[in-house]
Every structure is written in structure tokens, then in C-alpha cells.
Design a protein around this motif. Structure first.
Motif, PDB file in Angstrom:
ATOM      1  N   ARG A 161       0.818  -1.213   0.000  1.00  0.00           N
ATOM      2  CA  ARG A 161       0.000   0.000   0.000  1.00  0.00           C
ATOM      3  C   ARG A 161       0.855   1.268   0.000  1.00  0.00           C
ATOM      4  O   ARG A 161       0.365   2.343  -0.360  1.00  0.00           O
ATOM      5  CB  ARG A 161      -0.932   0.000   1.208  1.00  0.00           C
ATOM      6  CG  ARG A 161      -1.836  -1.222   1.248  1.00  0.00           C
ATOM      7  CD  ARG A 161      -3.000  -1.043   2.177  1.00  0.00           C
ATOM      8  NE  ARG A 161      -3.823  -2.248   2.234  1.00  0.00           N
ATOM      9  CZ  ARG A 161      -5.039  -2.282   2.760  1.00  0.00           C
ATOM     10  NH1 ARG A 161      -5.571  -1.190   3.276  1.00  0.00           N
ATOM     11  NH2 ARG A 161      -5.725  -3.409   2.787  1.00  0.00           N
ATOM     12  N   LEU A 162       2.105   1.153   0.409  1.00  0.00           N
ATOM     13  CA  LEU A 162       3.006   2.300   0.356  1.00  0.00           C
ATOM     14  C   LEU A 162       3.675   2.446  -1.008  1.00  0.00           C
ATOM     15  O   LEU A 162       4.139   3.529  -1.361  1.00  0.00           O
ATOM     16  CB  LEU A 162       4.090   2.155   1.425  1.00  0.00           C
ATOM     17  CG  LEU A 162       3.649   2.226   2.891  1.00  0.00           C
ATOM     18  CD1 LEU A 162       4.840   1.993   3.800  1.00  0.00           C
ATOM     19  CD2 LEU A 162       3.004   3.557   3.192  1.00  0.00           C
ATOM     20  N   GLU A 163       3.713   1.369  -1.762  1.00  0.00           N
ATOM     21  CA  GLU A 163       4.428   1.376  -3.036  1.00  0.00           C
ATOM     22  C   GLU A 163       3.751   2.304  -4.030  1.00  0.00           C
ATOM     23  O   GLU A 163       2.527   2.326  -4.173  1.00  0.00           O
ATOM     24  CB  GLU A 163       4.491  -0.050  -3.600  1.00  0.00           C
ATOM     25  CG  GLU A 163       5.395  -0.198  -4.793  1.00  0.00           C
ATOM     26  CD  GLU A 163       5.507  -1.653  -5.230  1.00  0.00           C
ATOM     27  OE1 GLU A 163       6.359  -1.945  -6.081  1.00  0.00           O
ATOM     28  OE2 GLU A 163       4.753  -2.480  -4.689  1.00  0.00           O
ATOM     29  N   ASP A 164       4.565   3.112  -4.708  1.00  0.00           N
ATOM     30  CA  ASP A 164       4.151   4.015  -5.790  1.00  0.00           C
ATOM     31  C   ASP A 164       3.292   5.187  -5.320  1.00  0.00           C
ATOM     32  O   ASP A 164       2.810   5.960  -6.161  1.00  0.00           O
ATOM     33  CB  ASP A 164       3.379   3.249  -6.882  1.00  0.00           C
ATOM     34  CG  ASP A 164       4.217   2.158  -7.533  1.00  0.00           C
ATOM     35  OD1 ASP A 164       5.440   2.342  -7.613  1.00  0.00           O
ATOM     36  OD2 ASP A 164       3.645   1.128  -7.936  1.00  0.00           O
ATOM     37  N   VAL A 165       3.092   5.374  -4.028  1.00  0.00           N
ATOM     38  CA  VAL A 165       2.353   6.538  -3.536  1.00  0.00           C
ATOM     39  C   VAL A 165       3.170   7.315  -2.502  1.00  0.00           C
ATOM     40  O   VAL A 165       2.679   8.303  -1.953  1.00  0.00           O
ATOM     41  CB  VAL A 165       0.996   6.125  -2.912  1.00  0.00           C
ATOM     42  CG1 VAL A 165       0.095   5.506  -3.951  1.00  0.00           C
ATOM     43  CG2 VAL A 165       1.196   5.184  -1.728  1.00  0.00           C
ATOM     44  N   THR A 166       4.417   6.884  -2.239  1.00  0.00           N
ATOM     45  CA  THR A 166       5.239   7.513  -1.212  1.00  0.00           C
ATOM     46  C   THR A 166       6.525   8.026  -1.843  1.00  0.00           C
ATOM     47  O   THR A 166       7.450   7.243  -2.102  1.00  0.00           O
ATOM     48  CB  THR A 166       5.572   6.508  -0.089  1.00  0.00           C
ATOM     49  OG1 THR A 166       4.378   5.856   0.332  1.00  0.00           O
ATOM     50  CG2 THR A 166       6.199   7.220   1.088  1.00  0.00           C
TER      51      THR A 166
END
Length: 419
Positions: free
Chosen positions: A127-132
Motif C-alpha cells: 500500500r506504500l508502493e508508488d504513492v510515497t
């Protein structure tokens, strides 16, 4: 609402008592004539026109514009409250305190609940991947450094970022954290975090805040259930040389004495079946007809078929979570129970996770003192040692040749098959 009575050129009003100290702004449309009511709500406007347009305005109320023909009967004007929305204040948690964005001095990245729940996954890392921004993921599949924030700051010690959960350091795997229990995440990306957490912040800090009962929350029960299914990977998706092309390439290289050093090596370097067959033919141990028959059998094999049939499978991830949250003003609580069951796209690899979380908060002395009790229990299990095609090697770092096979003609496993 305000009650205004209009008669001729004079306006009387009778507002609620709590608003009687305010004065109201009135203007004739298309002109510069403006009048402000006195303490009794009276005002005068002089105009030679019979048709006028009056605009009534007051801070916090919607402006009203009326077209009148003078003289007119008493008129009642109702002014409605204007809906105003206060912009949300973005707050970052440092693991020590919560500060607004305009007061933070370091490099922060904040993720709220909506952004965390945008992707359906049982792992918080997914869920952190590609949005942080600034959070780097190791795409090579390394289990030692799956993520990094400031790059590698050490060679021999742990290079993983420091994880803070509810103001306390967490030394376990971040994959064990249930995403359904996370309220917000802050990423501390620069050296300013060292002023709080010291040398352990050298690799960056991930601050996770779990859910708690907020004042004014009525008791709510939430059940989250999701299931994700994905088709097994296609080993033919990436274009590679076919088995026939590999056989022709090795045959050409053999004719140019490319493998001569390996043949004479004192380390007895293994050679592929095609090269071994060509050597036997050169030494008269294998006739030309037998060589062609053997090479044709190699051309009809493709190791990717075995990868698809014996290494890969469809993945299926299941996630279930039940939580209760509430706050009575002085006492707030959050109780959560979760179960996750994941089947990897590699045969034999699966994992399960059971989580229990309890956050209790008690406010005393009119909110000046807060007592909190948190209990977090995680039971995680993993099974399987299938590393996929990357775990099958022919010679050290050299991958298995294209015309290899994981099973023999009888369907029994060969020594290339992973256990």
C-alpha cells in the motif's frame, strides 16, 4: 435567520437577541448608495426611482437581492446562514509529537487513511508502493533490504528504516502490521529525524499511527472482507530465444572452439547436453544420425513449459478484519481482530497472519491528562521454499538452458526441481 420588514424607504428588522448587536449592510443596486442599520435596525435610503434593487448583506449570511417597486407593502426578507468549510489542517506525526505541516522543519511525507486504503492488499508495503515519494523499493527481490529511504547508509549493520508504531520503536517485520489498523503514516526522510531518534534514524523513519477512538465517535462496528485472485504468470510473456535457436547457437560456437577452454579446464566445468553431444560426435562415440536425433529432441523441449506447469500457480489472497471503535468523551477504545491467508503465485509458498489490536484511552482532569493502554498481538507463519526460475541454476550463476526439463519421460522430478 433574520427578519427584515421593508416599508417605503425605511427598513425595520427584529433579529434574534444574540444578534441584535450587529449591523447590516444594505445597498441600492447599480448605485453607490449604501446604508448601515443602526442599533435598532433602521436605515434610510433616498432614491428618485420607483423601481429599485436592494441588496442585503451581513458577515456569515448569504446576501439577498430584491427588486422592489415603490411604494410597497411591508416585506419580510429571510437571510440564511452561509455554509463555510474550514480547510483541514495537515498534521505529521514524528513519533514524538504531532505538528502541522507549516511548522515542520524536515522533509516529511504524510499518508492518510484514504491514501493507504486505495490499494487492496494484505501487506502494508504494497500500500506504500508508488504513492510515497522518497521510499525506494528493491525490485530485485532482496529479503535483506526490501525498502530504503535515504539510500544505504551502512555496510555491515542493519540498513532498514526505523519503524515507529504509536510512538514506540518496532523491531519486527513491517509486513506483520495489519493495514486495516493503520490510521496514518508519516515518512521522515532527512537528517532532522536524528534530533528525535538519534543514530537509528540514519536510514530514515517510518512513523505509523494506529486507529483510536476519537471524541464524539459513536460506537461503530466495521467488517472488512476482500479477496484478490490473480492468474499465474506467463513465462512466455518476455521474448527469449527459442530452444531451436539456442541449439543452433551452441552448435555454431562449438564449431568455432568456443568451449575448448571449458573442456580443458582442471575444474571440470559442466557443459550443456548439446555441447556434450557434439563432443561425443567429434570423438566418434556418437554417429551423425544419432546426433541429429538427439538435437531434434532438444529442439522440441522448452523449459518455460515446465516453469508454467510446475513452478507457477494462480495467487489468491484473502483478508478479513472486524473492528469496534467508539468514544464516550472520557473513554475511547478501538478493538480489532484480523485474519489473512495468502497463496503465492509460486507453488508451495503461502503465508497466514492473525492480528489482535486493542487501544484504550482515558481522559482525566478535563483533558489535561490522558492515559493509554495498547496491546498488539501478531502471529505470522510462512511455508514453502520455491524461489521460482531464479532458484534453478545450471552452473553457478548461469541459468538453466532453454531446452532443459524439470521432469523426466516418466514424470519423475529431476535434480533441477526445487524442493
Amino acid at each position: 435567520m433574520l427578519l427584515l420588514k421593508i416599508q417605503s424607504f425605511r427598513v425595520w428588522y427584529s433579529p434574534q437577541k444574540i444578534e441584535s448587536r450587529f449591523r447590516y449592510h444594505n445597498q441600492i443596486g447599480g448605485t453607490n448608495q449604501v446604508a448601515i442599520t443602526d442599533e435598532e435596525g433602521k436605515f434610510n435610503l433616498n432614491t428618485p426611482n420607483q423601481e429599485i434593487r436592494l441588496t442585503f448583506s451581513f458577515i456569515g449570511y448569504q446576501s439577498q437581492t430584491l427588486d422592489l417597486i415603490l411604494p410597497t407593502d411591508p416585506l419580510t426578507v429571510l437571510m440564511e446562514l452561509e455554509e463555510t468549510s474550514l480547510q483541514g489542517v495537515e498534521v505529521f506525526a514524528t513519533g514524538y509529537q504531532e505538528i502541522p505541516k507549516e511548522r515542520q522543519t524536515g522533509s516529511f511525507v504524510g499518508l492518510d487513511r484514504e491514501l493507504i486504503n486505495r490499494r487492496i492488499s494484505t501487506s502494508i508495503l504494497d500500500r506504500l508502493e508508488d504513492v510515497t515519494p522518497g521510499l525506494i523499493f528493491n525490485r530485485t527481490g532482496s529479503t535483506t533490504d526490501p525498502i530504503s529511504i535515504r539510500g544505504r547508509s551502512t555496510i555491515f549493520s542493519n540498513a532498514a528504516p526505523l519503524i515507529i508504531i504509536d510512538n514506540f520503536p518496532y523491531d519486527g517485520p513491517i509486513e506483520n502490521i495489519n493495514p486495516n489498523d493503520v490510521e496514518s503514516i508519516s515518512i521522515l526522510r532527512d537528517a532532522a529525524a536524528a534530533s528525535i531518534w538519534g543514530a537509528r534514524a540514519g536510514n530514515g523513519v517510518i512513523v505509523i499511527t494506529t486507529k483510536k477512538g476519537v471524541r464524539g465517535d459513536s460506537p461503530r462496528v466495521t467488517l472488512v472482507a476482500n479477496s484478490t485472485w490473480a492468474e499465474r504468470p506467463d513465462p512466455f510473456y518476455q521474448p527469449l530465444m527459442s530452444s531451436s535457436e539456442v541449439v543452433d547457437m551452441e552448435r555454431r560456437l562449438f564449431s568455432e572452439n568456443f568451449y575448448l577452454n571449458q573442456e580443458n579446464s582442471p575444474f571440470r566445468t559442466p557443459l550443456t547436453p548439446v555441447v556434450e553431444s557434439l563432443i561425443q560426435n567429434r570423438e566418434g562415440l556418437l554417429s551423425n544420425a544419432e546426433l541429429q536425433t538427439r538435437l531434434e529432441s532438444f529442439r522440441n523441449l522448452d523449459i518455460r513449459n515446465d516453469y508454467r506447469d510446475y513452478l507457477y500457480q494462480s495467487s489468491w489472497n484473502q483478508q478479513y478484519n472486524l473492528n469496534v471503535i467508539g468514544n464516550s468523551g472520557k473513554y475511547g477504545y478501538y478493538l480489532s481482530a484480523g485474519w489473512d491467508e495468502n497463496q503465492s503465485n509460486l507453488v508451495g509458498n503461502q503465508s497466514s497472519r492473525y492480528t489482535l489490536l486493542s487501544n484504550q484511552n482515558l481522559n482525566l482532569l478535563d483533558g489535561k491528562l490522558e492515559l493509554g493502554l495498547g496491546i498488539n498481538y501478531i502471529l505470522s507463519t510462512q511455508s514453502g521454499s520455491n524461489n521460482g526460475p531464479s532458484g534453478i541454476r545450471f552452473n553457478g550463476a548461469q541459468p538453466l538452458y532453454a531446452y532443459g526439463s524439470l521432469v523426466d519421460d516418466s514424470g519423475n522430478s529431476t535434480h533441477f526441481t526445487p524442493e
